[in-house]
Design a protein around this motif. Structure first.
Motif, PDB file in Angstrom:
ATOM      1  N   LEU A 102       0.859  -1.173   0.000  1.00 28.35           N
ATOM      2  CA  LEU A 102       0.000   0.000   0.000  1.00 28.35           C
ATOM      3  C   LEU A 102       0.902   1.231   0.000  1.00 28.35           C
ATOM      4  N   LEU A 103       0.871   1.972  -1.096  1.00 28.66           N
ATOM      5  CA  LEU A 103       1.672   3.183  -1.236  1.00 28.66           C
ATOM      6  C   LEU A 103       0.773   4.397  -1.078  1.00 28.66           C
ATOM      7  N   THR A 104       1.147   5.341  -0.246  1.00 29.90           N
ATOM      8  CA  THR A 104       0.472   6.626  -0.176  1.00 29.90           C
ATOM      9  C   THR A 104       1.263   7.603  -1.027  1.00 29.90           C
ATOM     10  N   VAL A 105       0.588   8.257  -1.967  1.00 33.66           N
ATOM     11  CA  VAL A 105       1.271   9.138  -2.920  1.00 33.66           C
ATOM     12  C   VAL A 105       0.707  10.553  -2.821  1.00 33.66           C
ATOM     13  N   ASP A 106       1.430  11.505  -3.399  1.00 33.49           N
ATOM     14  CA  ASP A 106       1.076  12.919  -3.231  1.00 33.49           C
ATOM     15  C   ASP A 106       0.027  13.414  -4.212  1.00 33.49           C
ATOM     16  N   LYS A 107      -0.240  12.660  -5.267  1.00 35.59           N
ATOM     17  CA  LYS A 107      -1.254  13.104  -6.221  1.00 35.59           C
ATOM     18  C   LYS A 107      -1.935  11.895  -6.846  1.00 35.59           C
ATOM     19  N   LEU A 108      -3.084  12.137  -7.448  1.00 35.29           N
ATOM     20  CA  LEU A 108      -3.836  11.059  -8.079  1.00 35.29           C
ATOM     21  C   LEU A 108      -3.002  10.402  -9.180  1.00 35.29           C
ATOM     22  N   VAL A 109      -3.124   9.096  -9.269  1.00 32.53           N
ATOM     23  CA  VAL A 109      -2.359   8.336 -10.264  1.00 32.53           C
ATOM     24  C   VAL A 109      -3.227   8.131 -11.503  1.00 32.53           C
ATOM     25  N   PRO A 110      -2.812   8.621 -12.662  1.00 34.01           N
ATOM     26  CA  PRO A 110      -3.602   8.442 -13.886  1.00 34.01           C
ATOM     27  C   PRO A 110      -3.792   6.964 -14.234  1.00 34.01           C
ATOM     28  N   GLU A 111      -4.896   6.663 -14.912  1.00 34.40           N
ATOM     29  CA  GLU A 111      -5.172   5.282 -15.302  1.00 34.40           C
ATOM     30  C   GLU A 111      -4.079   4.724 -16.210  1.00 34.40           C
ATOM     31  N   SER A 112      -3.480   5.597 -17.014  1.00 35.67           N
ATOM     32  CA  SER A 112      -2.412   5.130 -17.905  1.00 35.67           C
ATOM     33  C   SER A 112      -1.223   4.601 -17.102  1.00 35.67           C
ATOM     34  N   VAL A 113      -0.938   5.250 -15.966  1.00 32.25           N
ATOM     35  CA  VAL A 113       0.167   4.802 -15.114  1.00 32.25           C
ATOM     36  C   VAL A 113      -0.214   3.506 -14.409  1.00 32.25           C
ATOM     37  N   VAL A 114      -1.465   3.414 -13.958  1.00 39.40           N
ATOM     38  CA  VAL A 114      -1.946   2.176 -13.338  1.00 39.40           C
ATOM     39  C   VAL A 114      -1.780   1.010 -14.308  1.00 39.40           C
ATOM     40  N   HIS A 115      -2.135   1.250 -15.567  1.00 42.55           N
ATOM     41  CA  HIS A 115      -1.992   0.190 -16.583  1.00 42.55           C
ATOM     42  C   HIS A 115      -0.522  -0.211 -16.739  1.00 42.55           C
ATOM     43  N   GLU A 116       0.383   0.777 -16.770  1.00 43.33           N
ATOM     44  CA  GLU A 116       1.815   0.460 -16.895  1.00 43.33           C
ATOM     45  C   GLU A 116       2.298  -0.355 -15.697  1.00 43.33           C
ATOM     46  N   LEU A 117       1.873   0.030 -14.504  1.00 44.27           N
ATOM     47  CA  LEU A 117       2.279  -0.711 -13.309  1.00 44.27           C
ATOM     48  C   LEU A 117       1.792  -2.152 -13.361  1.00 44.27           C
ATOM     49  N   SER A 118       0.568  -2.333 -13.869  1.00 46.82           N
ATOM     50  CA  SER A 118       0.001  -3.686 -13.929  1.00 46.82           C
ATOM     51  C   SER A 118       0.753  -4.593 -14.890  1.00 46.82           C
ATOM     52  N   GLN A 119       1.534  -4.002 -15.804  1.00 46.23           N
ATOM     53  CA  GLN A 119       2.292  -4.785 -16.783  1.00 46.23           C
ATOM     54  C   GLN A 119       3.665  -5.203 -16.278  1.00 46.23           C
ATOM     55  N   LEU A 120       4.064  -4.690 -15.101  1.00 48.62           N
ATOM     56  CA  LEU A 120       5.374  -5.065 -14.569  1.00 48.62           C
ATOM     57  C   LEU A 120       5.394  -6.562 -14.228  1.00 48.62           C
ATOM     58  N   PRO A 121       6.498  -7.254 -14.489  1.00 48.92           N
ATOM     59  CA  PRO A 121       6.591  -8.685 -14.142  1.00 48.92           C
ATOM     60  C   PRO A 121       6.384  -8.885 -12.646  1.00 48.92           C
ATOM     61  N   GLY A 122       5.553  -9.838 -12.295  1.00 50.31           N
ATOM     62  CA  GLY A 122       5.314 -10.154 -10.900  1.00 50.31           C
ATOM     63  C   GLY A 122       4.159  -9.402 -10.266  1.00 50.31           C
ATOM     64  N   ILE A 123       3.617  -8.411 -10.964  1.00 54.06           N
ATOM     65  CA  ILE A 123       2.472  -7.660 -10.430  1.00 54.06           C
ATOM     66  C   ILE A 123       1.188  -8.404 -10.824  1.00 54.06           C
ATOM     67  N   HIS A 124       0.359  -8.746  -9.855  1.00 53.61           N
ATOM     68  CA  HIS A 124      -0.873  -9.480 -10.134  1.00 53.61           C
ATOM     69  C   HIS A 124      -2.106  -8.581 -10.133  1.00 53.61           C
ATOM     70  N   GLU A 125      -2.050  -7.473  -9.392  1.00 55.99           N
ATOM     71  CA  GLU A 125      -3.219  -6.599  -9.283  1.00 55.99           C
ATOM     72  C   GLU A 125      -2.756  -5.201  -8.867  1.00 55.99           C
ATOM     73  N   VAL A 126      -3.357  -4.172  -9.454  1.00 55.60           N
ATOM     74  CA  VAL A 126      -3.085  -2.780  -9.075  1.00 55.60           C
ATOM     75  C   VAL A 126      -4.410  -2.037  -8.973  1.00 55.60           C
ATOM     76  N   GLN A 127      -4.618  -1.329  -7.856  1.00 53.86           N
ATOM     77  CA  GLN A 127      -5.828  -0.529  -7.658  1.00 53.86           C
ATOM     78  C   GLN A 127      -5.431   0.830  -7.099  1.00 53.86           C
ATOM     79  N   THR A 128      -6.131   1.886  -7.527  1.00 52.77           N
ATOM     80  CA  THR A 128      -5.975   3.186  -6.886  1.00 52.77           C
ATOM     81  C   THR A 128      -7.120   3.370  -5.890  1.00 52.77           C
ATOM     82  N   ILE A 129      -6.815   3.931  -4.759  1.00 51.23           N
ATOM     83  CA  ILE A 129      -7.791   4.122  -3.688  1.00 51.23           C
ATOM     84  C   ILE A 129      -7.604   5.523  -3.119  1.00 51.23           C
ATOM     85  N   VAL A 130      -8.713   6.228  -2.918  1.00 48.16           N
ATOM     86  CA  VAL A 130      -8.671   7.569  -2.332  1.00 48.16           C
ATOM     87  C   VAL A 130      -9.527   7.574  -1.070  1.00 48.16           C
ATOM     88  N   LEU A 131      -8.924   7.907   0.050  1.00 44.07           N
ATOM     89  CA  LEU A 131      -9.627   7.977   1.330  1.00 44.07           C
ATOM     90  C   LEU A 131      -9.552   9.396   1.886  1.00 44.07           C
TER      91      LEU A 131
END
Length: 527
Positions: A498-527
């Motif tokens: 669980l990473l807390t980041v300073d700004k909203l992560v664009p869907e394009s970046v989420v898609h890139e992260l999901s393509q990394l080897p070993g990554i099974h799931e990526v979700q953005t969450i705002v609380l």
């Protein structure tokens, strides 16, 4: 007790307050922030529509304020967090404009199918042109309803009366509920692909922004017609203009826009096959009266100590109860929000396990907070502390509460399990002295994380370099990591992060992260 009215609100609503001899009404509209502070400094209640901004500065300066009433659904113009911190109840009117919005949607559907505004315009110009405006019938056509909340459901009822075939996309709607409503549940892609008309009725969230985009237009029939009377931004306006130009979309009807008010050079206004209205969904005499009466009655009930039902933030609790329960309510709502974003879909079962210090009499309050957070992404501003259990029941959800006296590790623990599309998702949280609410378990993995901020959640293979790959990619996109927590059960197995980041992560970046080897799931969450 003074009630200050800062916007134009129907006198029929204010009449409901005049029945109380102890309530005095003062009305002045169009005030600036400092003027509003001066006017409300001795008031127990403040009534607004959408024009007046009730900021933290206003709330902090008004020491006697007990309740803020919003004559409408959305409370974006009210700092609800500040109000909650100061023990001020925020009331809205979630039901008042449902019929008005549904009828306006249907008026747009009919106008779109028969070119009514365009035909009227040519008659004003002295023309009698029958050939240009040959329309289509609604009967026998397929209507795709994207979002089957209150307004979407009312639109579907009216479409059935016109003999339309109904398909629906709503990730939170169960099959049983869909059958009851007489609609066929589909994926978004399948629903729009079958549709002759598409109408959207979702709140605007990170998941629904541009939910109808270039990709979705590509899946639609040539000649489809589009209606948006919900929120600007649900439909990608640039992609719609391209689809109108190509002929893929035969026409569109919009009441809401990504930027309002709309200027004369707005691209959609340049298309003769597009019908537009200036955000009139709730603009009926009846709706304005309904929301005014509803919010005035509720505000009156708060002031004289009667039960009330449309609290956006806190229930009818004593000051002692509020002080004691507020941290638990915050934890419950944040856990609900977390799971609601972690696993979007049709929620069929919800189980809450309470361990520790809460009494049985406290559980219903915390349970409501959990449901409010859980349903927030489906209903948006329509869901509140009071109506959350009813909305959950209407959605076909089974709610179970379990009370356990103690936990082997934590003094207090709230564990939330939700079955979504047949899969079970779980998160747990606790209260730490000085640190506030914390998440201590996600999907069965131990973790220690804050319940605030913009986050990235991953499931991944636990191997060297994984964190570095994620960090490098985020750094390349100028996304700073503020905090990072990793949970795992064994070395080299599956882990969560669980990473807390300073700004909203664009869907394009989420898609890139999901393509990394070993990554099974990526979700953005705002609380």
């Amino acid at each position: 007790m003074k009630v200050f009215v800062a916007d134009d609100i129907s006198s029929l609503g204010l009449d409901r307050l005049k029945q109380y001899q102890e309530i005095e009404i003062e009305k002045r509209t169009g005030l600036k922030e400092d003027e509003l502070i001066a006017a409300v400094s001795d008031a127990e209640a403040l009534l607004v529509r959408s024009q007046t901004k009730v900021t933290r500065k206003v709330i902090q300066a008004c020491g006697q304020l007990k309740v803020i009433g919003r004559a409408g659904v959305g409370v974006d113009n009210i700092d609800v967090d500040a109000a909650t911190e100061h023990g001020i109840v925020v009331i809205n009117a979630p039901d008042g404009n449902t019929i008005s919005a549904a009828e306006h949607t249907f008026a747009m559907l009919i106008s779109l199918s028969r070119h009514i505004p365009q035909a009227r315009q040519t008659m004003q110009e002295g023309k009698w042109d029958r050939k240009t405006f040959v329309g289509v019938e609604l009967s026998g056509k397929t209507l795709a309803v994207v979002g089957m909340g209150r307004i979407g459901t009312e639109v579907a009822k009216r479409a059935k009366a016109f003999g339309m075939r109904l398909v629906a996309y709503d990730p939170f709607l169960t099959e049983d509920r869909a059958k009851t409503l007489g609609v066929t549940l589909k994926s978004l892609e399948d629903a729009v692909a079958e549709a002759d008309f598409v109408t959207v009725h979702t709140p605007l969230t990170k998941d629904t922004k541009h939910i109808i985009d270039e990709k979705m237009f590509g899946k639609m029939k040539t000649g489809v017609r589009i209606v948006n009377c919900a929120r600007g931004g649900i439909i990608d306006e640039v992609a719609l203009c391209e689809a109108l130009t190509s002929g893929k979309v035969a026409g569109a009807a919009f009441d809401v826009f990504e930027e309002e008010p709309v200027t004369a050079d707005h691209p959609l206004l340049q298309f003769p096959q597009v019908i537009t209205t200036p955000h009139l969904g709730a603009s009926t005499v009846e709706a304005q009266v309904n929301v005014a009466v509803s919010v005035a009655e509720e505000v009156g009930h708060v002031l004289v100590g009667k039960p009330f039902k449309n609290a956006v933030n806190i229930p009818s609790l004593s000051e002692e109860q509020k002080q004691y329960l507020q941290p638990h309510l915050n934890l419950g709502e944040r856990l609900g929000k977390f799971v609601g974003q972690l696993a979007s879909g049709a929620m069929s079962e919800v189980e809450m396990v309470f361990c520790g210090e809460l009494d049985d009499s406290d559980l219903p309050f915390v349970s409501r907070s959990v449901l409010k957070g859980l349903l927030g992404y489906r209903y948006g501003d329509e869901v509140n502390f009071i109506n959350a259990p009813t909305l959950a029941k209407q959605a076909g959800m089974t709610i179970r509460q379990v009370r356990e006296s103690q936990h082997k590790v934590f003094t207090h623990l709230l564990s939330l399990s939700v079955r979504v599309n047949g899969e079970l998702h779980k998160v747990a949280g606790t209260l730490y002295n000085g640190l506030g609410p914390r998440i201590v378990e996600i999907e069965g993995y131990p973790i220690d994380a804050s319940t605030e901020g913009k986050m990235i959640f991953t499931k991944h293979h636990d191997r060297p370099g994984m964190i570095g790959h994620l960090g490098s990619m985020l750094g390349k996109e100028q996304i700073n990591i503020a905090a990072m927590q990793v949970g795992r059960k064994e070395t080299g197995g599956e882990a969560v992060m669980l990473l807390t980041v300073d700004k909203l992560v664009p869907e394009s970046v989420v898609h890139e992260l999901s393509q990394l080897p070993g990554i099974h799931e990526v979700q953005t969450i705002v609380l």
